[in-house]
Design a protein around this motif. Structure first.
Motif, PDB file in Angstrom:
ATOM      1  N   MET A 401       0.815  -1.219   0.000  1.00 33.80           N
ATOM      2  CA  MET A 401       0.000   0.000   0.000  1.00 33.80           C
ATOM      3  C   MET A 401       0.850   1.271   0.000  1.00 33.80           C
ATOM      4  SD  MET A 401      -3.092   1.215   2.551  1.00 33.80           S
ATOM      5  CE  MET A 401      -1.996   1.655   3.916  1.00 33.80           C
ATOM      6  N   PRO A 402       1.851   1.398   0.901  1.00 39.95           N
ATOM      7  CA  PRO A 402       2.646   2.641   0.857  1.00 39.95           C
ATOM      8  C   PRO A 402       3.421   2.818  -0.442  1.00 39.95           C
ATOM      9  CG  PRO A 402       3.506   1.090   2.511  1.00 39.95           C
ATOM     10  CD  PRO A 402       2.185   0.570   2.080  1.00 39.95           C
ATOM     11  N   ARG A 467      -8.387   2.050  -9.140  1.00 35.84           N
ATOM     12  CA  ARG A 467      -9.449   1.172  -8.648  1.00 35.84           C
ATOM     13  C   ARG A 467      -8.907   0.187  -7.610  1.00 35.84           C
ATOM     14  NH1 ARG A 467     -14.302   3.105  -8.610  1.00 35.84           N
ATOM     15  NH2 ARG A 467     -15.052   3.800 -10.654  1.00 35.84           N
ATOM     16  N   ILE A 468      -7.707  -0.319  -7.849  1.00 41.41           N
ATOM     17  CA  ILE A 468      -7.095  -1.254  -6.899  1.00 41.41           C
ATOM     18  C   ILE A 468      -6.894  -0.583  -5.546  1.00 41.41           C
ATOM     19  CG2 ILE A 468      -4.961  -2.503  -6.360  1.00 41.41           C
ATOM     20  CD1 ILE A 468      -4.754  -3.107  -9.405  1.00 41.41           C
ATOM     21  N   CYS A 473      -7.794  -0.280   0.013  1.00 41.61           N
ATOM     22  CA  CYS A 473      -7.604   0.588   1.182  1.00 41.61           C
ATOM     23  C   CYS A 473      -8.837   0.636   2.082  1.00 41.61           C
ATOM     24  CB  CYS A 473      -7.232   2.001   0.733  1.00 41.61           C
ATOM     25  SG  CYS A 473      -5.557   2.123   0.050  1.00 41.61           S
ATOM     26  N   GLU A 474      -9.943   0.097   1.592  1.00 35.30           N
ATOM     27  CA  GLU A 474     -11.137   0.060   2.430  1.00 35.30           C
ATOM     28  C   GLU A 474     -10.871  -0.765   3.686  1.00 35.30           C
ATOM     29  OE1 GLU A 474     -14.458  -1.351   0.259  1.00 35.30           O
ATOM     30  OE2 GLU A 474     -14.602   0.394  -1.065  1.00 35.30           O
ATOM     31  N   ALA A 481      -9.031   5.400   0.507  1.00 33.42           N
ATOM     32  CA  ALA A 481      -9.926   4.646  -0.369  1.00 33.42           C
ATOM     33  C   ALA A 481     -10.870   5.589  -1.108  1.00 33.42           C
ATOM     34  CB  ALA A 481     -10.716   3.624   0.437  1.00 33.42           C
ATOM     35  N   ARG A 482     -11.480   6.558  -0.389  1.00 32.58           N
ATOM     36  CA  ARG A 482     -12.387   7.513  -1.030  1.00 32.58           C
ATOM     37  C   ARG A 482     -11.642   8.387  -2.035  1.00 32.58           C
ATOM     38  NH1 ARG A 482     -14.267   7.818   4.334  1.00 32.58           N
ATOM     39  NH2 ARG A 482     -13.063   9.729   4.674  1.00 32.58           N
TER      40      ARG A 482
END
Length: 538
Positions: A401-402, A467-468, A473-474, A481-482
């Motif tokens: 993620m980072p 999109r990923i 991130c949700e 995520a938003r």
């Protein structure tokens, strides 16, 4: 050959036999053996080198790069009583000499490649294996049917594997000979030595050069295709019926190779890989699973333990970011090697710079090169494939993620090669003289297929990556995520408006200041093949 039991997941080895009318066909067929550090052995099935990159030991001095063509070939002579036969096959400008293929009864591309020669009442079996994760090769000869005297002539180029050895170039090839071993080096060349020894036999010093070996594959590619090779002499090995002798060659140091143990370990690894294809997998799928073993290698950085990386291809490529992350799902996820997949992400992610992962590492150093607009986006797609296969939220939070967020942030704000998000949200970058996509051939400073601006597959990846991040991130970072969901909602419609080629019912290949490029290329396929497509209903 006895049939393998049905429980053995290894597919049957490929076999070839020599017939006079098959000469050109067999010279075009090549075998490859690798050893997890970027070193390899490769040649045609006839044992005749057809390109400069062939050799029985092409070592990797700085794994997986800095490759050295160490042992080019071994020429074998068999003597039975007063009669003798040369088993090697070499091509020169106007002839093959010797014509060892006329004694070749068959070639088997097995865990250890195997050649069978028949000379009179004798049968000589030649097998080859590379040491695991070391710059060494073992060639074993076993005689059946009659006692023979075997003479083994090792020929070396001892050069960078991209170059060619020429006798008139500055060099001083020399050797140190012992009872059963030799060390060859070039006093004016690279600081490497070739160490060769036999399990039993005596060395006879007869140094000589052979001139103008012809490499037909190089010539067909428009390259120079002639080389001179050096041999210090031959090993003389008397063999009784049923006896074997092993020749071992290594780079820079004397290394021992236990032939049977090495073959056994490789076979066990191949069985495991073949089994990873599943109990109902057909032969082609099992072969593909085994073939993944060649491309997963170790990379050494100074002061750190060896890390896993992915070689883009043999014989001349090393590890390239784009290729690594396109291939990672098939090479490592489909075969269940998740720990190695994490190491590949770390290998490239630790060299993130300006939001870009390396396009490649230098062939002679650990220097990272960043001239790719899409390699970093493929990192994110591979990260999604990893998460789908493992559900590893800890690794996503720690590394994936980072790194992915850093990539998209830098790309959006602007980084090397003028890569940035345009006012419409689409990604653009490059200039007339750059080649940032996979269509990267240049002639001098001219890009042969200029695709600067907004390439279609890059923007399909750009949308998919957003999109990923929005989905993954949700539950971890709802604000992030938003953020990415909002950007994706802008990029998707912009992609359709910009790239849809209504008259032809397909997508433009690239958009630039000169207008849309309507050339039909395979790049548009990515718009419908990625995990998230901008062409699907929004």
């Amino acid at each position: 050959m006895a049939a393998k039991p049905p429980s053995d997941p290894l597919p049957p080895p490929m076999e070839f036999s020599y017939r006079r009318q098959d000469l050109d066909s067999l010279l075009s067929k090549e075998w490859l053996l690798t050893n997890r550090i970027g070193a390899y052995a490769s040649c045609s099935v006839l044992g005749c080198n057809t390109r400069r990159y062939h050799g029985l030991l092409v070592a990797s001095a700085s794994p997986p790069v800095d490759r050295i063509a160490a042992l080019a070939t071994v020429m074998e002579q068999v003597q039975i009583g007063e009669a003798s036969a040369d088993l090697a096959t070499n091509e020169f400008a106007d002839a093959f000499s010797p014509r060892g293929m006329e004694y070749l009864a068959g070639f088997v591309n097995d865990v250890a490649p195997r050649w069978v020669y028949r000379v009179g009442d004798a049968e000589l079996v030649k097998e080859l294996i590379l040491a695991d994760a070391a710059n060494a090769v073992a060639v074993r000869y076993t005689v059946r049917g009659a006692p023979v005297t075997l003479r083994l002539w090792p020929f070396t180029a001892l050069r960078d594997f991209h170059n060619l050895r020429k006798v008139h170039h500055p060099s001083q090839m020399t050797f140190e000979g012992h009872a059963d071993s030799i060390t060859v080096h070039d006093r004016q060349g690279p600081p490497h030595t070739l160490c060769v020894r036999v399990s039993h036999g005596a060395f006879e010093a007869k140094p000589q050069w052979w001139y103008r070996f012809l490499y037909r594959q190089d010539i067909d590619r428009g390259q120079e295709g002639f080389e001179d090779l050096y041999t210090p002499g031959c090993f003389v090995c008397p063999l009784d019926q049923g006896a074997s002798v092993q020749l071992t060659a290594s780079l820079d140091e004397v290394l021992a190779v236990d032939f049977d143990e090495t073959v056994g370990a490789r076979r066990r690894r191949w069985i495991e890989l073949a089994g990873s294809a599943g109990p109902g997998a057909d032969e082609a799928t099992r072969r593909l699973a085994i073939a993944t073993d060649a491309f997963v290698v170790q990379r050494s950085f100074p002061g750190t333990p060896a890390q896993t990386t992915i070689v883009a291809g043999y014989p001349w490529f090393a590890d390239w970011g784009r290729d690594a992350f396109i291939a990672l799902p098939g090479l490592l996820l489909a075969t269940g090697r998740f720990a190695q997949a994490r190491m590949v992400f770390r290998t490239f992610g630790e060299h993130l710079s300006g939001g870009m992962i390396p396009n490649r590492f230098d062939d002679y150093s650990n220097t990272a090169h960043y001239n790719s607009i899409d390699a970093s986006l493929w990192f994110i797609v591979a990260a999604e494939r990893y998460m789908a296969a493992t559900g590893d939220r800890a690794f996503w939070h720690e590394v994936l993620m980072p790194t992915s967020n850093a990539i998209l942030t830098a790309y959006r704000n602007g980084t090397r090669f003028d890569i940035h998000a345009d006012a419409d949200g689409l990604l653009m970058g490059g200039s007339l003289g750059t080649q940032l996509t996979w269509m990267d051939v240049k002639l001098g400073e001219e890009a042969i297929t200029p695709r600067h601006g907004k390439p279609v597959e890059v923007n399909a990846l750009w949308y998919c990556a957003h999109r990923i991040l929005a989905e993954r991130c949700e539950g971890i970072d709802p604000g992030l995520a938003r953020h990415y969901a909002h950007l994706a909602e802008l990029i998707g419609p912009a992609f359709v408006r910009a790239f849809w080629n209504q008259p032809q019912g397909c997508l433009y290949d690239c958009l630039s200041d000169a207008g849309p490029d309507a050339t039909i290329r395979p790049n548009q396929i990515f718009a419908v093949s990625l995990p998230h497509s901008p062409l699907l209903p929004q």
